[in-house]
Design a protein around this motif. Structure first.
Motif, PDB file in Angstrom:
ATOM      1  N   THR A 102      -5.001  -5.961  -2.552  1.00 35.14           N
ATOM      2  CA  THR A 102      -5.343  -5.004  -3.612  1.00 35.14           C
ATOM      3  C   THR A 102      -4.149  -4.156  -4.043  1.00 35.14           C
ATOM      4  O   THR A 102      -4.216  -3.496  -5.081  1.00 35.14           O
ATOM      5  CB  THR A 102      -6.476  -4.065  -3.148  1.00 35.14           C
ATOM      6  OG1 THR A 102      -6.068  -3.379  -1.958  1.00 35.14           O
ATOM      7  CG2 THR A 102      -7.747  -4.844  -2.880  1.00 35.14           C
ATOM      8  N   ASP A 103      -3.059  -4.157  -3.256  1.00 32.99           N
ATOM      9  CA  ASP A 103      -1.846  -3.418  -3.602  1.00 32.99           C
ATOM     10  C   ASP A 103      -0.644  -4.357  -3.501  1.00 32.99           C
ATOM     11  O   ASP A 103      -0.366  -4.921  -2.435  1.00 32.99           O
ATOM     12  CB  ASP A 103      -1.662  -2.207  -2.686  1.00 32.99           C
ATOM     13  CG  ASP A 103      -2.672  -1.104  -2.982  1.00 32.99           C
ATOM     14  OD1 ASP A 103      -2.842  -0.765  -4.161  1.00 32.99           O
ATOM     15  OD2 ASP A 103      -3.289  -0.592  -2.028  1.00 32.99           O
ATOM     16  N   TRP A 104       0.054  -4.516  -4.609  1.00 35.01           N
ATOM     17  CA  TRP A 104       1.174  -5.448  -4.744  1.00 35.01           C
ATOM     18  C   TRP A 104       2.461  -4.640  -4.809  1.00 35.01           C
ATOM     19  O   TRP A 104       2.658  -3.847  -5.729  1.00 35.01           O
ATOM     20  CB  TRP A 104       0.988  -6.292  -6.001  1.00 35.01           C
ATOM     21  CG  TRP A 104      -0.330  -7.004  -6.039  1.00 35.01           C
ATOM     22  CD1 TRP A 104      -1.549  -6.470  -6.362  1.00 35.01           C
ATOM     23  CD2 TRP A 104      -0.568  -8.372  -5.700  1.00 35.01           C
ATOM     24  NE1 TRP A 104      -2.530  -7.430  -6.256  1.00 35.01           N
ATOM     25  CE2 TRP A 104      -1.970  -8.605  -5.858  1.00 35.01           C
ATOM     26  CE3 TRP A 104       0.256  -9.424  -5.293  1.00 35.01           C
ATOM     27  CZ2 TRP A 104      -2.537  -9.852  -5.619  1.00 35.01           C
ATOM     28  CZ3 TRP A 104      -0.316 -10.667  -5.057  1.00 35.01           C
ATOM     29  CH2 TRP A 104      -1.697 -10.871  -5.214  1.00 35.01           C
ATOM     30  N   VAL A 105       3.330  -4.832  -3.829  1.00 36.64           N
ATOM     31  CA  VAL A 105       4.515  -3.984  -3.668  1.00 36.64           C
ATOM     32  C   VAL A 105       5.768  -4.850  -3.806  1.00 36.64           C
ATOM     33  O   VAL A 105       5.951  -5.821  -3.059  1.00 36.64           O
ATOM     34  CB  VAL A 105       4.514  -3.287  -2.298  1.00 36.64           C
ATOM     35  CG1 VAL A 105       5.676  -2.294  -2.207  1.00 36.64           C
ATOM     36  CG2 VAL A 105       3.177  -2.578  -2.047  1.00 36.64           C
ATOM     37  N   PHE A 110       5.666   5.907   1.995  1.00 31.39           N
ATOM     38  CA  PHE A 110       5.110   5.248   0.810  1.00 31.39           C
ATOM     39  C   PHE A 110       3.614   4.996   0.978  1.00 31.39           C
ATOM     40  O   PHE A 110       2.810   5.307   0.087  1.00 31.39           O
ATOM     41  CB  PHE A 110       5.868   3.944   0.577  1.00 31.39           C
ATOM     42  CG  PHE A 110       5.253   3.023  -0.430  1.00 31.39           C
ATOM     43  CD1 PHE A 110       5.203   3.368  -1.770  1.00 31.39           C
ATOM     44  CD2 PHE A 110       4.746   1.795  -0.040  1.00 31.39           C
ATOM     45  CE1 PHE A 110       4.641   2.510  -2.703  1.00 31.39           C
ATOM     46  CE2 PHE A 110       4.195   0.929  -0.959  1.00 31.39           C
ATOM     47  CZ  PHE A 110       4.138   1.282  -2.294  1.00 31.39           C
ATOM     48  N   PHE A 111       3.211   4.457   2.119  1.00 28.90           N
ATOM     49  CA  PHE A 111       1.784   4.208   2.375  1.00 28.90           C
ATOM     50  C   PHE A 111       0.973   5.499   2.292  1.00 28.90           C
ATOM     51  O   PHE A 111      -0.097   5.546   1.680  1.00 28.90           O
ATOM     52  CB  PHE A 111       1.572   3.591   3.755  1.00 28.90           C
ATOM     53  CG  PHE A 111       2.228   2.262   3.974  1.00 28.90           C
ATOM     54  CD1 PHE A 111       2.383   1.356   2.928  1.00 28.90           C
ATOM     55  CD2 PHE A 111       2.685   1.898   5.233  1.00 28.90           C
ATOM     56  CE1 PHE A 111       2.989   0.116   3.130  1.00 28.90           C
ATOM     57  CE2 PHE A 111       3.278   0.673   5.454  1.00 28.90           C
ATOM     58  CZ  PHE A 111       3.434  -0.220   4.406  1.00 28.90           C
ATOM     59  N   ALA A 112       1.498   6.548   2.925  1.00 30.08           N
ATOM     60  CA  ALA A 112       0.768   7.814   2.979  1.00 30.08           C
ATOM     61  C   ALA A 112       0.614   8.432   1.589  1.00 30.08           C
ATOM     62  O   ALA A 112      -0.459   8.933   1.239  1.00 30.08           O
ATOM     63  CB  ALA A 112       1.480   8.785   3.919  1.00 30.08           C
ATOM     64  N   GLY A 121      -1.964   6.198  -0.364  1.00 34.25           N
ATOM     65  CA  GLY A 121      -3.200   5.790   0.287  1.00 34.25           C
ATOM     66  C   GLY A 121      -3.327   4.286   0.419  1.00 34.25           C
ATOM     67  O   GLY A 121      -4.403   3.713   0.190  1.00 34.25           O
ATOM     68  N   ILE A 122      -2.240   3.640   0.803  1.00 32.37           N
ATOM     69  CA  ILE A 122      -2.221   2.179   0.886  1.00 32.37           C
ATOM     70  C   ILE A 122      -2.619   1.731   2.290  1.00 32.37           C
ATOM     71  O   ILE A 122      -2.070   2.208   3.292  1.00 32.37           O
ATOM     72  CB  ILE A 122      -0.815   1.640   0.529  1.00 32.37           C
ATOM     73  CG1 ILE A 122      -0.556   1.864  -0.961  1.00 32.37           C
ATOM     74  CG2 ILE A 122      -0.681   0.160   0.895  1.00 32.37           C
ATOM     75  CD1 ILE A 122       0.849   1.519  -1.402  1.00 32.37           C
TER      76      ILE A 122
END
Length: 233
Positions: A15-18, A160-162, A165-166
């Motif tokens: 759902t998250d493309w980095v 970055f995650f925090a 909200g990844i």
């Protein structure tokens, strides 16, 4: 599926493309980063008063050992990061060609899209404008957002995650350097190494920068990002 990619895990859960930026969203063969690379050499020469070859050796050792040359220069020479970034990104962006096919396939990906780059936001925006994807990504998380602690250091990813909200287990990381995929793999991300073609060579690029990893931390390997995204598992 891309010929370089062995049968491996699906990306249907993502759902998250980095995406990394340099040598990932544009091909290494356009030699854009080569301009930055030589600017960094000249910066190191001016800072240390070393001759070209010695400055190159120092630059590449910092790049390898600290994640970025900037991180090494900040650690060992207390350089001003803003001055460094402004200096080395004074380049000609015209070698980056518009890439409507890449923009189309990224736009169609289901979920959020991010850039996670050891460069700065101004540089990323200039590249995206050339590609034709100025509004393509939700956010550019750059070296300043990382508080100058770059990939492959774990803190670069955790911040970055925090912030966004990844959930790493529902995300994928694309990067040209295999070492930048170690932490993503460890925290549960899917990983894709975007590599140059087999015949690519450049006098400014060391062998480790072109390394194609067979390690467990690289789940997929491609030399054609657009094709990979179209045919993703």
């Amino acid at each position: 599926m891309n010929d370089l990619t062995p049968p491996s895990r699906s990306l249907s859960h993502v759902t998250d493309w980095v995406f990394d930026l340099d040598n990932t969203l544009y091909p290494r063969s356009c030699n854009l980063f080569a301009q930055i690379d030589i600017n960094i050499t000249h910066y190191v020469m001016a800072l240390t008063e070393l001759e070209f070859d010695a400055a190159r050796t120092l630059q590449k050792s910092y790049y390898r050992d600290f994640g970025t040359t900037l991180n090494g220069l900040m650690s060992q020479h207390k350089v001003d990061p803003d001055h460094f970034l402004d200096t080395v990104h004074a380049i000609d962006y015209s070698p980056v060609a518009p890439h409507p096919d890449l923009v189309e396939v990224i736009t169609a990906l289901p979920g959020r899209k991010f850039i996670l780059t050891n460069g700065d936001t101004g540089h990323a925006r200039a590249v995206l404008a050339r590609l034709g994807g100025a509004e393509l990504f939700e956010h550019v998380h750059d070296i300043r957002a990382m508080t100058f602690v770059p990939k492959p250091h774990r803190a670069a990813y955790e911040g970055f995650f925090a912030l966004h909200g990844i959930d790493p287990t529902r995300a994928v990381m694309f990067d040209d350097l295999e070492k930048n995929l170690v932490v993503p793999h460890e925290v549960g991300m899917a990983t894709v190494q975007v590599v140059a073609g087999e015949d690519f060579a450049h006098e400014q690029v060391e062998a480790w920068e072109l390394s194609r990893s067979a390690g467990a931390h690289v789940h997929h390997l491609t030399d054609d990002l657009t094709r990979f995204l179209r045919e993703r598992p």
